[in-house]
Structures are given as structure tokens and as C-alpha cells.
Design a protein around this motif. Structure first.
Motif, PDB file in Angstrom:
ATOM      1  N   TYR A   1      17.499   1.132 -13.162  1.00 11.44           N
ATOM      2  CA  TYR A   1      16.041   0.972 -13.102  1.00 11.44           C
ATOM      3  C   TYR A   1      15.436   0.718 -14.484  1.00 11.44           C
ATOM      4  O   TYR A   1      14.259   0.955 -14.699  1.00 11.44           O
ATOM      5  CB  TYR A   1      15.398   2.176 -12.404  1.00 11.44           C
ATOM      6  CG  TYR A   1      15.847   2.284 -10.963  1.00 11.44           C
ATOM      7  CD1 TYR A   1      15.394   1.374 -10.009  1.00 11.44           C
ATOM      8  CD2 TYR A   1      16.756   3.251 -10.566  1.00 11.44           C
ATOM      9  CE1 TYR A   1      15.824   1.441  -8.689  1.00 11.44           C
ATOM     10  CE2 TYR A   1      17.194   3.329  -9.252  1.00 11.44           C
ATOM     11  CZ  TYR A   1      16.730   2.417  -8.328  1.00 11.44           C
ATOM     12  OH  TYR A   1      17.162   2.483  -7.018  1.00 11.44           O
TER      13      TYR A   1
ATOM     14  N   ASN B   1      13.274   3.337 -16.257  1.00 13.85           N
ATOM     15  CA  ASN B   1      12.127   3.892 -15.546  1.00 13.85           C
ATOM     16  C   ASN B   1      12.520   5.262 -14.984  1.00 13.85           C
ATOM     17  O   ASN B   1      13.253   5.361 -13.985  1.00 13.85           O
ATOM     18  CB  ASN B   1      11.691   2.945 -14.426  1.00 13.85           C
ATOM     19  CG  ASN B   1      10.435   3.410 -13.736  1.00 13.85           C
ATOM     20  OD1 ASN B   1      10.325   4.568 -13.338  1.00 13.85           O
ATOM     21  ND2 ASN B   1       9.484   2.509 -13.577  1.00 13.85           N
TER      22      ASN B   1
ATOM     23  N   GLU C   1      10.781   7.631 -13.475  1.00 17.81           N
ATOM     24  CA  GLU C   1      10.279   7.975 -12.146  1.00 17.81           C
ATOM     25  C   GLU C   1      11.160   7.377 -11.052  1.00 17.81           C
ATOM     26  O   GLU C   1      11.493   8.049 -10.077  1.00 17.81           O
ATOM     27  CB  GLU C   1       8.828   7.532 -11.975  1.00 17.81           C
ATOM     28  CG  GLU C   1       7.834   8.337 -12.782  1.00 17.81           C
ATOM     29  CD  GLU C   1       7.623   7.818 -14.202  1.00 17.81           C
ATOM     30  OE1 GLU C   1       8.319   6.863 -14.621  1.00 17.81           O
ATOM     31  OE2 GLU C   1       6.769   8.382 -14.901  1.00 17.81           O
TER      32      GLU C   1
END
Length: 71
Positions: free
Chosen positions: A27, A30, A32
Motif C-alpha cells: 500500500y 499508507n 491506514e
């Protein structure tokens, strides 16, 4: 992730960290999305969005709050 005995705390933590690193790479850093994928499974994180069902959104908020408090 290399753990032969998931009941061994050291192996369990090392495997979890390795998996989280793979998710962070997937990701592109990222946090989150990586946390959401760790919690709900990568197949449930679609189109760069945190799944809005179940406990995942609350889990991501709690982990990020702890991360920010320690940063």
C-alpha cells in the motif's frame, strides 16, 4: 511468515512485523490501508479504501491514535 510455532511470542511478533511490512510495501506506505488489510485481510481493502463494515474502521482509528500518541 516463517513462524513454526505461533504460540512462541518471539516468532509470533516477528511474523506479524514481517507481514505488516509486506502490507506497508503493498500500500506504498499508507499506514491506514496496511492496518485495515492486516485486520480485515488484503482482499477486503479495495480501490484504496478501508472497508466500512465490521470492526475495521474502529480498529484503524484506534491503532492510528496509539501510533500518533507514541510518535
Amino acid at each position: 511468515m516463517g513462524a513454526t510455532n505461533p504460540a512462541d511470542p518471539e516468532q509470533n511478533i516477528k511474523a506479524g512485523v514481517k507481514y505488516l511490512k509486506q502490507l506497508l510495501d503493498k500500500y506504498k506506505g499508507n499506514k491506514e490501508l496496511a492496518i485495515a488489510a492486516y485486520n480485515a485481510g488484503p482482499g477486503n481493502v479495495k480501490n484504496g479504501r478501508i472497508p466500512q463494515n465490521g470492526e475495521t474502521p474502529k480498529h484503524v482509528r484506534a491503532v492510528m491514535a496509539n501510533y500518533r500518541a507514541l510518535a
